[in-house]
Design a protein around this motif. Sequence first.
Motif, PDB file in Angstrom:
ATOM      1  N   THR A  90      -3.425  -0.295  -4.768  1.00  0.00           N
ATOM      2  CA  THR A  90      -4.773   0.457  -4.143  1.00  0.00           C
ATOM      3  C   THR A  90      -5.660  -1.078  -3.447  1.00  0.00           C
ATOM      4  N   ARG A  91      -6.530  -0.714  -2.713  1.00  0.00           N
ATOM      5  CA  ARG A  91      -7.211  -1.467  -2.108  1.00  0.00           C
ATOM      6  C   ARG A  91      -7.773  -2.746  -2.774  1.00  0.00           C
TER       7      ARG A  91
ATOM      8  N   ASP B  52      -9.353   6.214  -3.178  1.00  0.00           N
ATOM      9  CA  ASP B  52      -8.210   5.336  -2.746  1.00  0.00           C
ATOM     10  C   ASP B  52      -7.334   5.175  -4.043  1.00  0.00           C
ATOM     11  N   ARG B  53      -7.839   5.366  -5.208  1.00  0.00           N
ATOM     12  CA  ARG B  53      -7.020   4.953  -6.412  1.00  0.00           C
ATOM     13  C   ARG B  53      -5.993   6.167  -6.733  1.00  0.00           C
TER      14      ARG B  53
ATOM     15  N   ARG C 108       1.064  -1.324   0.014  1.00  0.00           N
ATOM     16  CA  ARG C 108      -0.117   0.056  -0.325  1.00  0.00           C
ATOM     17  C   ARG C 108       0.784   1.155  -0.026  1.00  0.00           C
TER      18      ARG C 108
ATOM     19  N   SER D 236      -3.459   6.318  -3.925  1.00  0.00           N
ATOM     20  CA  SER D 236      -2.474   5.207  -4.032  1.00  0.00           C
ATOM     21  C   SER D 236      -1.421   5.594  -5.099  1.00  0.00           C
TER      22      SER D 236
END
Lengths: 427, 235
Positions: free
Chosen positions: A344-345, B86-87, A339, B90
């Motif tokens: 990404t998740r 999140d993308r 991470r 990240s």
Amino acid sequence: MTARRRHDLRIGPRLSGGAASSRAARFDLRDLAAEVLEGVGARPLRLFVSLLGTVVGIGALVLTVGLGQTAGGQLDAHFDRVAAEHAEITPQKKQGADGEERAAAALPDDSADRVRRLAGVLAAATLTALPTEGLRVSAVPVHDPSEPETTPPPVYASSGELVEAIGAHLVAGRAFDAGHDARGDRVAILGSDAAATLGIRRLEAQPSVFLGDRSYTVIGILGESVTEAHLAGAVVIPTGAARRDFPSVPPDLVALHLDSAAGELVSRQAPIALDPNEPDVFTVAAPSRPTALQNEVGDDLDIVFLAIGLITLLAGGLGIANVTTLSVSERTGEIGLRRALGATRRQIGAQFVLESVVVGALGGVIGVALAVLAIVAVSALRGWTPVLDLPLAFGCAGLGAVVGLTAGAYPAAKAARTEPADALRSS
Amino acid sequence: MTIVEARADQAAPLVELRGVGRSFGSGRAVTALSGIDLQLPSGDYVAITGPSGAGKSTALNILGLLDRPSTGEYLFDGLPTAALDDRRRSGLRGSGIGFVFQSFHLLPTRTVRENVMLAFTYGGIPRHERSIRARTALERVGLGHRLEAFPATLSGGERQRVAIARAVCTDPRLLLADEPTGNLDRANADAVLALFDDLHADGLTIVVITHDPEVASRARRRVVITDGRLSEIAR
């Protein structure tokens, strides 16, 4: 400065020793596949433990189905050989006005003698189901009124060459012959199941079976017959005795044992021998397939083994789920690192779920391969031809992947939900 | 509220924290950071010091987009990060921020080169460039001869140098180091600090969290976090 240029962060040639990349590559399927394979192969012992359940589960499934198919194929081959050497002549049936089917003609009483004279016929015997309504069939003469009512075994009349004509053998005693038939001797042979039901196991004491009040001396116990399996539960007496003690009924069929090359010739000549004026009313055919009962028994066994295979597979899936969950816990630091490096998740979740799918698929492929080897080995030992439905084998390998997907979904979601700061702190 | 002004010449700060706070839990929440303001111009080199539990690591996690502030605003290179999904967060981490941890965080089943190349996997570097760029980065930290070695065969100092190579090989704008010399002896620590000096000379913005006054003294600026509040130490 445009927003795009403002956030183009790959600069500083001295740091990386090269010019900034001319194009922005993304984490693509090849990257994902490489990470998944690396993740799966990095710990061989864990991989082995993960694989075990799926291998056993899928292997048991394929082995069960494969052995069933192989045994079925063997039975078919055996039956084909029987079918080439045995035939049955029956009168054609027509539908009556009341909707019920009735025989269009009656087989002559001397049908067996008529067809026996044909070239290629090695043995012939008539078989007649006798009316048993209200008939008590017992091994003891005394009727005990307190005895519970039971369905009596069916009683058949047959001519002398029955055993050979139906491809059976005797497990004890002897068969009746033309002499018994001609004299109308009260003798009987019992099917093996009927003998067991009546409690007759040894013939040295000349046991009797009572059909109503009449005593018939049991002279033989019939073994398994491929063409007339239902006789295992029956009592068979000579035609001569049946004529004396039972109402007259025409034979139901003529069983034939043929020279293997004579089938076609006999099928043309036998109806003419039985009735030269109206041969078309008789049908000559290979005996019917083994009884539904045998198939049902086989189906029951298959269901038991399939259930065992499915339960093992479920255990295998739980094993994968456990190992993947443990793996997620063990690799918390790695998740945090990935991470931090920009994963990404979704990428983390995809990696873990695909690792699980790969383990499941690998287990499926190994399980199928081992099962195929086992089927081939068993077939070689028994002299059988191995039979396995290929789409089923591939399907089972795919089933392993599905098990992996199902088992890995929760741990993968857990991995994806892991907060990077927590992951790095806890490692 | 403590305000630390930017002292570098650049007009737009690379990192800007505006009243950032972070608390954990609900109800009787624990406050780790309380209304921090901080500006780091590009090319800055800052040491964050303070007692254990003061909130240093929380601040580092927020700076590295590993955590989100409970209050306040964080702008990275002028971009407000609160609204990023999140993308995108990240993506910024992968290409714009490098991390060096006290415990190295190297994958034990991969070689030195493969550990460095892992950063490229998520950092948007084309596949054909990865191996050669990993080699170059490792040569830069003096480990060009240990490309195919596994981490278990390296000394602590070598492992940290691999981690530094991995952190900077994607040409990030910001390097965040959490106790980078905490597990090293003095000689290895000096080697790592020399590398940081070198990277700073190249224009990299560096934030180091440390308890070690020697490490802190190498930075251009020193700030201290105490009880979740930040103040600058004049040199």
